[in-house]
Scaffold this active site. Sequence first.
Site, PDB file in Angstrom:
ATOM      1  CB  SER A  38      -0.897   0.125   1.281  1.00  0.00           C
ATOM      2  OG  SER A  38      -1.546   1.352   1.451  1.00  0.00           O
ATOM      3  CE1 TYR A  95      -6.177   4.901  -2.457  1.00  0.00           C
ATOM      4  CE2 TYR A  95      -4.465   4.413  -0.576  1.00  0.00           C
ATOM      5  CZ  TYR A  95      -5.799   4.399  -1.289  1.00  0.00           C
ATOM      6  OH  TYR A  95      -6.797   3.389  -0.726  1.00  0.00           O
ATOM      7  CB  THR A 117      -6.201   2.499  -5.381  1.00  0.00           C
ATOM      8  OG1 THR A 117      -5.311   1.640  -5.120  1.00  0.00           O
ATOM      9  CG2 THR A 117      -7.637   2.437  -4.743  1.00  0.00           C
ATOM     10  CE  LYS A 154      -7.029  -2.817  -4.394  1.00  0.00           C
ATOM     11  NZ  LYS A 154      -7.696  -2.022  -3.209  1.00  0.00           N
ATOM     12  CG  HIS A 207     -11.084   0.506  -1.266  1.00  0.00           C
ATOM     13  ND1 HIS A 207     -10.161   1.445  -2.124  1.00  0.00           N
ATOM     14  CD2 HIS A 207     -10.224   0.670  -0.181  1.00  0.00           C
ATOM     15  CE1 HIS A 207      -9.166   1.821  -1.367  1.00  0.00           C
ATOM     16  NE2 HIS A 207      -9.356   1.401  -0.193  1.00  0.00           N
ATOM     17  NE  ARG A 264     -13.302 -12.905   3.860  1.00  0.00           N
ATOM     18  CZ  ARG A 264     -13.002 -11.753   3.150  1.00  0.00           C
ATOM     19  NH1 ARG A 264     -12.088 -12.006   2.192  1.00  0.00           N
ATOM     20  NH2 ARG A 264     -13.370 -10.570   3.560  1.00  0.00           N
TER      21      ARG A 264
HETATM   22  C1  LIG Z   1      -7.746  -2.205   6.598  1.00  0.00           C
HETATM   23  C2  LIG Z   1      -7.746  -2.272   5.029  1.00  0.00           C
HETATM   24  C3  LIG Z   1      -7.091  -1.225   4.603  1.00  0.00           C
HETATM   25  C4  LIG Z   1      -6.817  -1.401   3.194  1.00  0.00           C
HETATM   26  N1  LIG Z   1      -5.776  -0.316   2.707  1.00  0.00           N
HETATM   27  C5  LIG Z   1      -5.747  -0.037   1.249  1.00  0.00           C
HETATM   28  C6  LIG Z   1      -5.108   0.596   0.698  1.00  0.00           C
HETATM   29  O1  LIG Z   1      -4.224   1.274   1.119  1.00  0.00           O
HETATM   30  N2  LIG Z   1      -5.046   0.653  -0.848  1.00  0.00           N
HETATM   31  C7  LIG Z   1      -5.732   0.160  -1.390  1.00  0.00           C
HETATM   32  O2  LIG Z   1      -5.859   0.199  -2.645  1.00  0.00           O
HETATM   33  N3  LIG Z   1      -6.769  -0.713  -0.935  1.00  0.00           N
HETATM   34  C8  LIG Z   1      -6.729  -0.945   0.401  1.00  0.00           C
HETATM   35  N4  LIG Z   1      -7.691  -1.791   1.126  1.00  0.00           N
HETATM   36  C9  LIG Z   1      -8.548  -2.544   0.173  1.00  0.00           C
HETATM   37  C10 LIG Z   1      -7.975  -3.803  -0.241  1.00  0.00           C
HETATM   38  O3  LIG Z   1      -6.895  -3.686  -1.203  1.00  0.00           O
HETATM   39  C11 LIG Z   1      -8.758  -4.912  -1.137  1.00  0.00           C
HETATM   40  O4  LIG Z   1      -9.427  -4.129  -1.952  1.00  0.00           O
HETATM   41  C12 LIG Z   1     -10.185  -5.637  -0.079  1.00  0.00           C
HETATM   42  O5  LIG Z   1      -9.560  -5.549   1.213  1.00  0.00           O
HETATM   43  C13 LIG Z   1     -10.539  -6.709  -0.484  1.00  0.00           C
HETATM   44  O6  LIG Z   1     -11.576  -7.045   0.118  1.00  0.00           O
HETATM   45  P1  LIG Z   1     -11.609  -8.144   1.293  1.00  0.00           P
HETATM   46  O7  LIG Z   1     -10.916  -7.495   2.454  1.00  0.00           O
HETATM   47  O8  LIG Z   1     -12.806  -8.692   1.525  1.00  0.00           O
HETATM   48  O9  LIG Z   1     -10.598  -9.561   0.786  1.00  0.00           O
HETATM   49  C14 LIG Z   1      -7.663  -2.054   2.441  1.00  0.00           C
HETATM   50  C15 LIG Z   1      -8.467  -2.922   2.933  1.00  0.00           C
HETATM   51  C16 LIG Z   1      -8.430  -3.019   4.522  1.00  0.00           C
HETATM   52  C17 LIG Z   1      -9.382  -4.164   5.060  1.00  0.00           C
END
Ligand SMILES: Cc1cc2nc3c(=O)[nH]c(=O)nc-3n(C[C@H](O)[C@H](O)[C@H](O)COP(=O)(O)O)c2cc1C
Length: 377
Positions: free
Chosen positions: A122, A150, A176, A250, A274, A309
């Site tokens: 990230s 970002y 993203t 993304k 997301h 999952r």
């Molecule tokens: C705590 C958390 C932080 C995240 N931070 C980012 C991030 O910094 N950049 C990003 O593109 N997506 C971020 N995401 C989204 C994830 O990359 C991903 O799209 C998402 O978690 C997928 O769904 P899932 O958690 O159900 O597997 C974040 C998700 C979570 C849960």
Amino acid sequence: MSTPTAPADHGLQAIPADTVSLSDYERHAQARMTASAWAYLQGGAGDEHTVQANAQAWQALHLVPRVLRRTAGGHTRTQLFGRTLAHPLIVAPVAYQHLMHPEGELDTALAAAAQEAGFVLSTQSSTRLEDIGDAIAADDLRGPLWMQLYLQPDRGFTKALVHRAEAAGFEAIVLTVDAPTSGVRDRERRAGFCLPPGVSAVNLQGMTPPPTAEVPAHGSALFDGLLHHAPTWDDIAWLRAQTRLPIVLKGVLHADDARQALGLGVQGLIVSNHGGRTLDTVLPTARALPRIADAVGADMPVLVDGGIRRGTDVLKALALGARAVLIGRPCMHALATAGALGVAHGIRLLRDELEAAMALTGCATLSDIHPGLIDRD
Ligand SMILES: Cc1cc2nc3c(=O)[nH]c(=O)nc-3n(C[C@H](O)[C@H](O)[C@H](O)COP(=O)(O)O)c2cc1C
């Protein structure tokens, strides 16, 4: 006289004996994390309808297996951006992993590499991107190593960040595009979440903050302020000119956006909402995926995340047109439970489930997985 130091603890906590699926890691992680960090990790936008819907949409698809097919000698290999991957599992970018474990992103990256899985760091990583590159870039067996971006208001800083990622061995930029502003995450707000001391977006240190916009009286902090810095399609062309790396968008859910990306030299798409963290009631990704896959055809690899999952979810994603899948929260549950060992085990569990699902649907390779394995009624 030098004092002997204890060996570094690279997260070698024990995996609880009853951990047989990713949902077991969710339970164990909750017991180990603070209520506030848990709200940050688990929470989604608004009432979390999309968080729920993501997982339910995969579950609602029913498989129609084929029988008596020869599957001995099969494998899970696939091709992506000119590389052969051992399997189609990639760890999604998740911010601030030191909230989950003292080794943070380093443990996740080491575990992903050990399991030949992809890893996406990230922009809001709490570990320096160079430390991740030093730890795994030279590993011949690891999966893809990508940097999530970002776009920052300071485009000069953004460009330097991309070049740092290139120099550190990252192989693609994952831009993203679904979060021009943060989602309104009620659970997190109720818990009063804020980053604890020592956890920060270390790769963004030194960035010049954008000049504070003059929001007129009765104006909107969003429309008259923050959104002046939000990326637009014009920035894709700008980014394309800054890097030799493939660019993957993304957060695409609409087929027209997918087609527009195709025309701008983007090399891949991730169908994502997301993890339900930006806009509530958005379409679950299992429903968006076939439309996007149809829109871009064979011209661009399409990946997907959100609510995956189980190995059966992975198989369904591939049947609906995904080349690979990303896993977010479950990897963090495993990290919080048992550090690198947990993440490696969690990835292995999912890969084993995928192999079992392939064998039980008559698929020897990923190219045998096709839409006909999913009931259409
Ligand atoms: C705590 C958390 C932080 C995240 N931070 C980012 C991030 O910094 N950049 C990003 O593109 N997506 C971020 N995401 C989204 C994830 O990359 C991903 O799209 C998402 O978690 C997928 O769904 P899932 O958690 O159900 O597997 C974040 C998700 C979570 C849960």
